[in-house]
Design a protein around this motif. Sequence first.
Motif, PDB file in Angstrom:
ATOM      1  N   ALA A 181      -6.962   2.844  -1.205  1.00 17.33           N
ATOM      2  CA  ALA A 181      -5.533   2.959  -1.499  1.00 17.33           C
ATOM      3  C   ALA A 181      -5.302   3.724  -2.798  1.00 17.33           C
ATOM      4  O   ALA A 181      -4.380   4.549  -2.893  1.00 17.33           O
ATOM      5  CB  ALA A 181      -4.906   1.571  -1.580  1.00 17.33           C
ATOM      6  N   ILE A 189      -1.112  -4.870  -2.154  1.00 12.44           N
ATOM      7  CA  ILE A 189      -2.378  -4.298  -2.605  1.00 12.44           C
ATOM      8  C   ILE A 189      -3.339  -5.384  -3.081  1.00 12.44           C
ATOM      9  O   ILE A 189      -4.562  -5.245  -2.939  1.00 12.44           O
ATOM     10  CB  ILE A 189      -2.121  -3.250  -3.721  1.00 12.44           C
ATOM     11  N   LEU A 199      -5.367   4.104   6.201  1.00 12.12           N
ATOM     12  CA  LEU A 199      -4.610   2.969   5.682  1.00 12.12           C
ATOM     13  C   LEU A 199      -3.229   2.820   6.319  1.00 12.12           C
ATOM     14  O   LEU A 199      -2.457   1.960   5.896  1.00 12.12           O
ATOM     15  CB  LEU A 199      -4.440   3.105   4.163  1.00 12.12           C
ATOM     16  N   GLU A 216     -10.884  -1.512   0.547  1.00 14.61           N
ATOM     17  CA  GLU A 216      -9.543  -1.072   0.941  1.00 14.61           C
ATOM     18  C   GLU A 216      -8.718  -0.706  -0.284  1.00 14.61           C
ATOM     19  O   GLU A 216      -7.966   0.280  -0.277  1.00 14.61           O
ATOM     20  CB  GLU A 216      -8.854  -2.186   1.729  1.00 14.61           C
ATOM     21  N   ARG A 217      -8.851  -1.479  -1.347  1.00 16.93           N
ATOM     22  CA  ARG A 217      -8.103  -1.183  -2.572  1.00 16.93           C
ATOM     23  C   ARG A 217      -8.557   0.143  -3.172  1.00 16.93           C
ATOM     24  O   ARG A 217      -7.727   0.942  -3.628  1.00 16.93           O
ATOM     25  CB  ARG A 217      -8.299  -2.317  -3.580  1.00 16.93           C
ATOM     26  N   ARG A 256       0.860  -4.051   3.625  1.00 18.29           N
ATOM     27  CA  ARG A 256       0.053  -5.116   3.035  1.00 18.29           C
ATOM     28  C   ARG A 256       0.130  -5.030   1.509  1.00 18.29           C
ATOM     29  O   ARG A 256      -0.042  -3.947   0.933  1.00 18.29           O
ATOM     30  CB  ARG A 256      -1.397  -4.966   3.482  1.00 18.29           C
ATOM     31  N   GLN A 267      -3.911  -8.126  -1.762  1.00 20.50           N
ATOM     32  CA  GLN A 267      -4.477  -8.847  -0.629  1.00 20.50           C
ATOM     33  C   GLN A 267      -5.539  -8.031   0.106  1.00 20.50           C
ATOM     34  O   GLN A 267      -6.040  -8.468   1.144  1.00 20.50           O
ATOM     35  CB  GLN A 267      -3.374  -9.249   0.351  1.00 20.50           C
ATOM     36  N   LEU A 268      -5.870  -6.877  -0.433  1.00 20.37           N
ATOM     37  CA  LEU A 268      -6.858  -6.021   0.205  1.00 20.37           C
ATOM     38  C   LEU A 268      -8.256  -6.342  -0.305  1.00 20.37           C
ATOM     39  O   LEU A 268      -8.438  -6.893  -1.387  1.00 20.37           O
ATOM     40  CB  LEU A 268      -6.550  -4.553  -0.085  1.00 20.37           C
ATOM     41  N   SER A 269      -9.249  -5.957   0.474  1.00 14.87           N
ATOM     42  CA  SER A 269     -10.632  -6.043   0.015  1.00 14.87           C
ATOM     43  C   SER A 269     -10.877  -4.988  -1.052  1.00 14.87           C
ATOM     44  O   SER A 269     -10.057  -4.077  -1.257  1.00 14.87           O
ATOM     45  CB  SER A 269     -11.592  -5.828   1.185  1.00 14.87           C
ATOM     46  N   VAL A 307       0.835  -1.202   0.000  1.00 17.52           N
ATOM     47  CA  VAL A 307       0.000   0.000   0.000  1.00 17.52           C
ATOM     48  C   VAL A 307       0.869   1.252   0.000  1.00 17.52           C
ATOM     49  O   VAL A 307       0.624   2.196  -0.755  1.00 17.52           O
ATOM     50  CB  VAL A 307      -0.938  -0.020   1.219  1.00 17.52           C
ATOM     51  N   LEU A 355      -2.210  -0.531   7.276  1.00 20.84           N
ATOM     52  CA  LEU A 355      -2.104  -1.496   6.174  1.00 20.84           C
ATOM     53  C   LEU A 355      -0.957  -1.153   5.228  1.00 20.84           C
ATOM     54  O   LEU A 355      -0.879  -1.716   4.135  1.00 20.84           O
ATOM     55  CB  LEU A 355      -3.420  -1.546   5.387  1.00 20.84           C
TER      56      LEU A 355
END
Length: 265
Positions: free
Chosen positions: A143, A132, A124, A139-140, A130, A134-136, A89, A127
């Motif tokens: 980002a 990118i 974020l 969340e993406r 994390r 692997q995000l929901s 992220v 995160l």
Amino acid sequence: MVRLDQVSVTLGGHRVVDNVSADLGGGVIGLIGPNGAGKSTLIRAIAGLIAHQGRITIEGAGAAATPRERARRIAYLPQGQTIHWPLTVERLVALGRLPHLAPFARPGAADMAAIEAALDRTDLAMLRDRPINQLSGGERARALLARALAVAAPLLLADEPLAALDPSHQIEVMGLLRGEAERGATVIAVLHDLTIAARWCDRLLILNHGRLVADGAPTAVLSAERIAAVYGVTAHIGQSGGAPVVVPLTRVAVAPAGARETPRG
């Protein structure tokens, strides 16, 4: 901030944006209209990504600005982005600072501060490491918005920033866009939810068949008659907290593409 003077865009021999003129500056401005109305095409023309007829000026400068200069004063959030590399992220958000860096230069203190601010505003920071991919979906989307915020540009163009977001995150994203406007940026967003557009935008531009058919405050342009003419639906328009609440009800016949409506506030 942005002046459109008889702007038209032709794609594949079809006039997608047709002679649009408007002065856009300050606050959150919503571009609304049915699918295929030319909203995303107009956003891309303002961003300098596609050829257009007419004149677009941003902060008094025309399209002659270099790509790097445009990238510094325009942050662009396109719709439906696909990320093919498993960037973290933080690395993704850091891409928003590229227009401010010399080739092969490392981010400086100002760049790192802008990245941290974008991570914090989009919630974020926890995160940051994390990948990118692997995000929901929500969340993406945040980002990608954080990457645009990291540019710290005076103009933010957001094309359907609420796509694939649940109601809570839709409100969160609109709050972020509102925050950018309160910091002095001009925000132009393509939106489909008329109630969200009415509640969060200072001004709405309605496009239909590529033409600007209404421009003004949400309460002025969102009438039942105009919604029927543009979207082909009847609608109930109520009030909550001083802002319109628009509930589409049934489909109705609409005027053909050749019929013109005079732009009104």
